[in-house]
Design an enzyme around this catalytic site. Structure first.
Site, PDB file in Angstrom:
ATOM      1  N   ASP A  83     -13.688   0.647  -1.901  1.00  0.00           N
ATOM      2  CA  ASP A  83     -12.432   0.951  -1.207  1.00  0.00           C
ATOM      3  C   ASP A  83     -11.449   1.567  -2.199  1.00  0.00           C
ATOM      4  O   ASP A  83     -10.257   1.292  -2.184  1.00  0.00           O
ATOM      5  CB  ASP A  83     -11.857  -0.332  -0.593  1.00  0.00           C
ATOM      6  CG  ASP A  83     -10.690  -0.057   0.364  1.00  0.00           C
ATOM      7  OD1 ASP A  83     -10.600   1.061   0.888  1.00  0.00           O
ATOM      8  OD2 ASP A  83      -9.851  -0.960   0.565  1.00  0.00           O
TER       9      ASP A  83
ATOM     10  N   ASP B 285      -7.867  -4.907  -5.913  1.00  0.00           N
ATOM     11  CA  ASP B 285      -8.393  -5.061  -4.549  1.00  0.00           C
ATOM     12  C   ASP B 285      -9.921  -4.933  -4.514  1.00  0.00           C
ATOM     13  O   ASP B 285     -10.463  -4.082  -3.814  1.00  0.00           O
ATOM     14  CB  ASP B 285      -7.748  -3.984  -3.645  1.00  0.00           C
ATOM     15  CG  ASP B 285      -7.583  -4.474  -2.214  1.00  0.00           C
ATOM     16  OD1 ASP B 285      -8.020  -5.594  -1.916  1.00  0.00           O
ATOM     17  OD2 ASP B 285      -7.030  -3.710  -1.394  1.00  0.00           O
TER      18      ASP B 285
HETATM   19  N1  LIG Z   1      -2.430  -8.174 -10.302  1.00  0.00           N
HETATM   20  C1  LIG Z   1      -1.385  -7.643  -9.663  1.00  0.00           C
HETATM   21  N2  LIG Z   1      -0.196  -7.541 -10.287  1.00  0.00           N
HETATM   22  C2  LIG Z   1       0.872  -7.001  -9.658  1.00  0.00           C
HETATM   23  N3  LIG Z   1       0.852  -6.551  -8.392  1.00  0.00           N
HETATM   24  C3  LIG Z   1      -0.304  -6.616  -7.718  1.00  0.00           C
HETATM   25  C4  LIG Z   1      -1.478  -7.167  -8.306  1.00  0.00           C
HETATM   26  N4  LIG Z   1      -2.476  -7.113  -7.401  1.00  0.00           N
HETATM   27  C5  LIG Z   1      -1.950  -6.538  -6.304  1.00  0.00           C
HETATM   28  N5  LIG Z   1      -0.650  -6.231  -6.483  1.00  0.00           N
HETATM   29  C6  LIG Z   1       0.253  -5.608  -5.483  1.00  0.00           C
HETATM   30  O1  LIG Z   1      -0.072  -6.111  -4.206  1.00  0.00           O
HETATM   31  C7  LIG Z   1      -0.518  -5.061  -3.349  1.00  0.00           C
HETATM   32  C8  LIG Z   1      -1.654  -5.563  -2.473  1.00  0.00           C
HETATM   33  O2  LIG Z   1      -2.755  -5.944  -3.260  1.00  0.00           O
HETATM   34  P1  LIG Z   1      -4.232  -5.622  -2.815  1.00  0.00           P
HETATM   35  O3  LIG Z   1      -4.439  -4.169  -2.743  1.00  0.00           O
HETATM   36  O4  LIG Z   1      -5.144  -6.402  -3.714  1.00  0.00           O
HETATM   37  O5  LIG Z   1      -4.283  -6.290  -1.394  1.00  0.00           O
HETATM   38  P2  LIG Z   1      -4.343  -5.636   0.068  1.00  0.00           P
HETATM   39  O6  LIG Z   1      -4.258  -4.156   0.027  1.00  0.00           O
HETATM   40  O7  LIG Z   1      -3.445  -6.410   0.910  1.00  0.00           O
HETATM   41  O8  LIG Z   1      -5.806  -5.928   0.352  1.00  0.00           O
HETATM   42  P3  LIG Z   1      -6.542  -6.390   1.637  1.00  0.00           P
HETATM   43  O9  LIG Z   1      -5.908  -5.703   2.822  1.00  0.00           O
HETATM   44  O10 LIG Z   1      -7.939  -5.924   1.335  1.00  0.00           O
HETATM   45  O11 LIG Z   1      -6.411  -7.842   1.623  1.00  0.00           O
HETATM   46  C9  LIG Z   1      -0.906  -3.916  -4.255  1.00  0.00           C
HETATM   47  O12 LIG Z   1      -0.736  -2.688  -3.616  1.00  0.00           O
HETATM   48  C10 LIG Z   1       0.046  -4.088  -5.408  1.00  0.00           C
HETATM   49  O13 LIG Z   1       1.287  -3.488  -5.082  1.00  0.00           O
HETATM   50 MG   LIG Z   2      -5.011  -2.733  -1.336  1.00  0.00          MG
END
Ligand SMILES: Nc1ncnc2c1ncn2[C@@H]1O[C@H](COP(=O)(O)OP(=O)(O)OP(=O)(O)O)[C@@H](O)[C@H]1O
Ligand SMILES: [Mg+2]
Length: 256
Positions: free
Chosen positions: A186, A203
């Protein structure tokens, strides 16, 4: 008297834990957060910095000033169940997991992401360092500073986007496949953070083993996404085919 004082102090600490926390968290998750905060000595958890479909990410700070990102999985849709089945099928690491209720299902995603982060981190792929996982809560290194997250690749200004960044990302993809033997699945400008001129791959819950039947197709899509983004910014990219040729997965496929 002294005991009462201690109790009072603990209650106040618990109340202090959440500075801006939202009301969407269920009671069980709250309970787990308190447990986690004792174990990791968290002082504060702040309001979420994202609201994805399946998870929210919260910055948290420890008593000695270290920042973590807490990713809390909270929804289990029929769609995510199908996705899970698709991605875990053929992956020997998850064959023993029986998914028969919602809570377990959410936890599987958190555990999968933790395992994948671990495998990537140990193989020097630039990802947030995995710290801990407790049911539906994943704790990892915070990318950014003082609770302010780093920008996503998508959010960079045009002048911040250059060839070095592109090369850095392609290097990470190569290491992911050739060393950690995982395919992200992804990858795009939405799942890469950029901090101090370095990219961090995030992610990774849906990442799959390179032996998975869909691995080649997914890594091709990942590379296409990255190439399309950099091309749209006027950066000269390496053709997808050429990058694929450097990958173990492609070479394996060739021999068959
Ligand atoms: N380790 C980290 N440190 C700081 N910010 C983070 C970190 N991990 C994620 N983020 C923030 O959180 C947001 C969402 O994280 P991530 O992409 O892992 O989840 P998601 O898109 O909600 O995934 P899913 O829909 O698959 O659950 C990212 O776009 C980023 O802005
Ligand atoms: Mg994401």
């Amino acid at each position: 008297m002294e005991r009462k004082g201690k109790k009072e102090e603990k209650r106040r600490k618990d109340e202090d834990l959440f500075k801006v926390v939202d009301s969407t968290l269920d009671t069980r998750t709250y309970y787990l957060l308190f447990q986690l905060s004792r174990r990791l000595k968290l002082k504060n958890i702040y309001g979420s910095i994202s609201a994805g479909k399946e998870a929210k990410v919260y910055p948290a700070v420890t008593e000695d000033g270290k920042w973590y990102a807490l990713k809390i999985y909270y929804v289990s849709t029929a769609q995510s169940k199908r996705a899970l089945e698709k991605y875990t099928f053929g992956d020997p690491r998850f064959e023993d997991i029986k998914v028969n209720n919602t809570k377990q299902l959410i936890s599987v995603w958190a555990r999968k992401e933790f395992k994948n982060l671990n495998r990537l981190y140990k193989n020097d792929v630039r990802v947030p360092e995995p710290i801990y996982v407790l049911e539906n809560i994943l704790v990892m290194q915070f990318i950014g500073e003082n609770g302010v997250r780093a920008p996503l690749l998508k959010e960079l200004l045009d002048e911040e986007i250059n060839e070095n960044l592109y090369t850095d990302i392609i290097d990470q993809i190569e290491k992911m496949v050739n060393k950690a033997e995982l395919v992200h699945g992804d990858l795009s400008e939405y799942n890469i953070m950029v901090w101090e001129d370095k990219c961090y791959i995030i992610d990774v819950s849906q990442a799959i083993d390179i032996n998975h039947p869909n691995a080649l197709e997914l890594v091709k899509r990942d590379i296409d996404n990255i190439n399309a983004f950099f091309e749209s910014k006027g950066i000269q990219v390496i053709e997808t085919e050429e990058i694929l040729r450097r990958l173990k997965i492609y070479q394996n496929e060739d021999q068959n």
